[in-house]
Design an enzyme around this catalytic site. Structure first.
Site, PDB file in Angstrom:
ATOM      1  N   THR B 184      31.998 -11.417  24.799  1.00 15.98           N
ATOM      2  CA  THR B 184      32.424 -10.104  24.849  1.00 15.98           C
ATOM      3  C   THR B 184      32.638  -9.405  23.443  1.00 15.98           C
ATOM      4  OG1 THR B 184      34.200  -8.512  25.828  1.00 15.98           O
ATOM      5  CG2 THR B 184      34.708 -10.910  25.056  1.00 15.98           C
ATOM      6  N   GLU B 329      35.883 -11.113  31.099  1.00 14.37           N
ATOM      7  CA  GLU B 329      36.954 -11.911  31.285  1.00 14.37           C
ATOM      8  C   GLU B 329      37.343 -12.299  32.946  1.00 14.37           C
ATOM      9  OE1 GLU B 329      37.031  -9.642  29.159  1.00 14.37           O
ATOM     10  OE2 GLU B 329      37.778 -10.300  27.206  1.00 14.37           O
ATOM     11  N   LYS B 437      50.609   8.463  23.012  1.00 15.26           N
ATOM     12  CA  LYS B 437      51.874   8.369  23.331  1.00 15.26           C
ATOM     13  C   LYS B 437      52.611   9.817  22.602  1.00 15.26           C
ATOM     14  CE  LYS B 437      51.819   3.516  24.132  1.00 15.26           C
ATOM     15  NZ  LYS B 437      52.204   2.257  23.758  1.00 15.26           N
ATOM     16  N   TRP B 442      52.923   9.498  28.307  1.00 18.44           N
ATOM     17  CA  TRP B 442      51.490   9.075  27.842  1.00 18.44           C
ATOM     18  C   TRP B 442      50.244  10.131  28.442  1.00 18.44           C
ATOM     19  CZ3 TRP B 442      50.763   3.265  29.398  1.00 18.44           C
ATOM     20  CH2 TRP B 442      51.801   2.322  28.610  1.00 18.44           C
TER      21      TRP B 442
END
Lengths: 538, 538
Positions: B184, B329, B437, B442
């Site tokens: 990856t 993954e 942030k 957020w």
């Protein structure tokens, strides 16, 4: 070099947790043995299964203890499927149709200390309680208001659940740990226990969910009539939960009328069960002039589906019969005759012929047929030999049992004789011990029986192989004539004449009043062979 | 106490053997990189995969050796999927879109001695061959007649296959052995290898086959446009083979015209790939006034499917978009937004809104969201936090890599920020490192980008968080204006005004000529943040 993947152990509890997370609103509908229809969601079922797990601890159940159930397909039995196995104990589902001596044997053999009971089975346990010295608690699965008088010291399931906290974290453990136990009765000796693991159960559930097997999804509405005391209802409670299917549980109502009511009321799409049950359902619909409009597929296993049943479901109810074959030793799925692209190219009659076969192996299961010397036979649809199987959900031995005679290397010998065709379709020809060996060739006793029973005057029949001075064995046909009818040997052989090859023709036909059966309804051909062993040598 | 079930080790070869036994006539159709369409059956593919296994032995490949491929989706690549892993070696699929230095790095890091190459990638390897000291054999996957001139010492795949016997028995081994390897790339540092096992691959394939995931069956006709060099084409070659689906492999033809030709010619029902590819296909259909009549479902993953794409497939081609989310993954399936009973109750607009989410976890995968202190957050569709996953097909570490910073106990931290709603639907909000942030709250950079790009004059854009003296961070919007168009800051903010909450509004908008990308096309926001780091503090 190992792959670098998480060491996540497969567990039965993870199936229910998944349903709580993503299928929380999907429903379970259950006919209560004490009366009434109950319905709740997988979220509710999850909560109550965790309460059940806490309840087990209060009853003294420890990891890997066997916990027995004598129960119908209900939501409470469902909760125990997850509560018992999920907490690390072993769910032992007892078949109430066994003879009392067999029930005594297996409860003692499994060393069950706690038994969960449906109300219908109180008399059965009252009668044998004295012979169950290990049993400490009997829990009756009813509402508090429905607790009956009994000579047994009964606890109330709903009372125990109510008292138990739903605060419970499913433990993690080795996926190879035992999860459930089911005894298979057979026709000789004591029942033998098959001990499933978390791993075998989860892989079996995943394979069952695929479209070549049961193809269940969260859009399915499933009625497993196959009992939860019989090979975990073919694993349906696990597969349905992982898929978030609507699960309709028939309780004690296995008759045509009760089943129809549930099918019609809940718009059931997928039925699963044995031919006997479907016979009752079809007859009920016929008598009452009813059609099952919601049913799309009917999975038939446990015994061969007669052609007449395959056609009746298709032509009267527009329902497709999916023939399946399995065994207690196979968790149970071995082969399934699911819809497929090959079938689509056939005429209806050709398709019916194909549907009568037991299907193709589900991915995960390998099958082969062998001769008496374990040589593999051709997959040509003609050669027939002993059917052997292998795979991650096949038993490797029986519980507390030395005998390994059914295993050869990686293969389990099913005791069935079968053909396998070029497309991979398997067809059960006979039980190995019932096949008739005549002049070096094999005759299928089942094939001859299935044709003979098609005669309008035949109620039931059995074909057995009898020692013969010249041909080694020759078939003998035993017939029970329908009440009020009569027939002769010539009527019978005349009927068979153009339907079987000449050398399969039974050398004699005997008319009898009754035929012997096991507790679960299988013909006891061994007993017949003993009775008639000298018939052709006299 | 262990269950008494066969110790059958899960293996990739068993998938192909199953297809040979029960799906032997099902077809694989492949566009050859050297030209022409090739078609054969799973029976043929089985035979040639066994020949491939024998060929590997002649090339000196031993158990667990890594064998590299630089190849499109073709039948030959398919044969190596089974031939390499099935024989016990490790299939290392290399992404040709990586930068040359990255390709050099991973071929050396994996210690590949044999490389299988498609004809288009000869120049790529010619350029770096000197830096690959371990490489012993390069096999070009073409017909004998198509072998080109090259500075490389090339072997011919078809010649080697022809010389190899098809007599080969797939070996049995521990299911935890490594089977495939995929790197990856990420946006920082060297690529990291994920090493899949036979166990993880088989369980992932079974889960993929279920109806809550891809729902493939032997009646499916599947075109995986997602490359076989990218997370094993999302595992489709395994799932399709186990299911006996018709597998249509597009070779090097990833443009709209080539894909349409294959879809139309083969009656493809199920498409799988990334948004970029579908954009090309939809534009081609639009331009040529063509409709894809056979396509039923389009699985979109790798990046979020824009709402306009979900609607275009539905409204112009009557094709249902199934949003999926995964990672290298995760083998890669994590969540899938498959059709379900809940969706059926929604209006079309509500359904589109739901389809835009990344879906629910496939059975086997657990997901949760956590705050910066690893406290689990509510599944209310509003709270958003770092997405963590766990399950039998999730990586436990990277290949030959010490860094375990992405793992906490049983959880792998995906680096994504997401919400999870009451129904279990997960929605990716942003990459954790890209989320902005601001004043303790957020802001999703992706959400703002997706809206801004909807302006008719915007070709591409990026939103990044820039250090701010008062609010910690504030968003900055960078815009590439479409050729021939022009716009002002006020045009942009005016457009956004009623589409995002006030405090999400970028403090400034900058118009730029280009934006930096990784080799595989991801925006390099880290680079942008470096460039503009002082923009709000100056």
């Amino acid at each position: 070099m190992h792959g670098l993947m998480m060491d996540s152990q497969l567990s039965i509890s993870s199936i229910l947790t998944h349903a709580e997370n993503v299928h929380q609103h999907a429903e379970i509908v259950s006919r209560k043995p004490e009366g009434g229809i109950f319905r709740y969601t997988y979220a509710d079922a999850g909560k109550r299964s965790r309460q059940a797990a806490n309840m087990l601890a209060t009853l003294g159940v420890k990891q890997q203890d066997r916990v027995a159930t004598l129960a119908w397909n209900t939501h409470r039995h469902f909760e125990l499927y997850f509560g018992v196995s999920g907490s690390g104990a072993v769910l032992h589902t007892v078949n109430p149709r066994l003879f009392p001596e067999q029930i005594i044997y297996i409860l003692n053999h499994a060393e069950d200390e706690v038994l969960f009971l449906d109300i219908q089975f109180i008399p059965l346990i009252e009668a044998v309680k004295d012979k169950l010295p290990l049993l400490k608690h009997i829990v009756l699965m009813v509402d508090k208001d429905s607790m009956p008088e009994s000579s047994l010291d009964l606890l109330c399931y709903e009372e125990l659940i109510e008292a138990a906290s739903s605060d419970y974290e499913w433990p993690s453990f080795d996926e190879n740990l035992a999860a459930t136990l089911c005894y298979t009765s057979g026709t000789t000796g004591n029942p033998k226990g098959v001990l499933y693991s978390h791993r075998s159960t989860v892989i079996h559930a995943l394979a069952s969910m695929t479209n070549d097997a049961l193809g269940v999804s969260n859009q399915s509405i499933i009625l497993p009539v196959v009992p939860m005391f019989h090979v975990n209802a073919w694993g349906v409670p696990y597969a349905a939960t992982a898929a978030g299917a609507t699960l309709v549980l028939p309780g004690a109502g296995m008759d045509g009328g009760s089943l129809y009511e549930l099918i019609d009321g809940e718009n059931v799409e997928l039925l699963l069960g044995v031919p006997t049950v479907w016979l009752g359902l079809l007859q009920y619909c016929e008598k009452e002039s009813l059609t099952m409009t919601s049913v799309q597929d009917v999975v038939v296993g446990g015994a061969a589906a007669p052609m007449s049943m395959i056609k009746a479901f298709q032509e009267k109810h527009d329902a497709f019969v999916i023939h399946a074959w399995g065994m207690t030793e196979l968790s149970p799925l071995g082969t399934v005759n699911a819809r497929n692209s090959y079938m689509a190219s056939l005429s209806l009659e050709e398709r019916y012929e194909l549907q009568a076969k037991q299907g193709r192996p589900v991915y995960g299961i390998e099958i082969r047929i062998v001769d008496d010397n374990d040589n593999e036979l051709a997959k040509d649809g003609k050669a027939f030999g002993r059917l052997q199987v292998s795979g991650p959900w096949v038993a490797s031995s029986y519980y507390k049992h030395e005998d390994q005679s059914d295993w050869t290397g990686k293969w389990f010998d099913t005791g069935d004789v079968a053909t396998i065709d070029e497309q991979g379709y398997m067809n059960i020809v006979d039980r190995a011990k019932d096949v008739i060996k005549s002049g070096g060739e094999w005759i299928s006793s089942i094939d001859v029986e299935n044709i003979a029973v098609g005669h309008e005057n035949v109620a039931e029949c059995a074909v057995i192989g009898i020692a013969h001075p010249k041909w080694d064995e020759r078939p003998l046909l035993l017939v029970i004539v329908k009440e009020g009818a009569s027939m002769t040997k010539e009527d019978m052989t005349g009927y068979l004449e153009d339907k079987i090859v000449k050398w399969w023709m039974p050398d004699d036909v005997l008319f009898v009043e009754e035929l012997p059966h096991t507790a679960t309804g299988k013909l006891l051909k061994r007993e017949l062979r003993d009775t008639y062993q000298d018939y052709y040598s006299k």
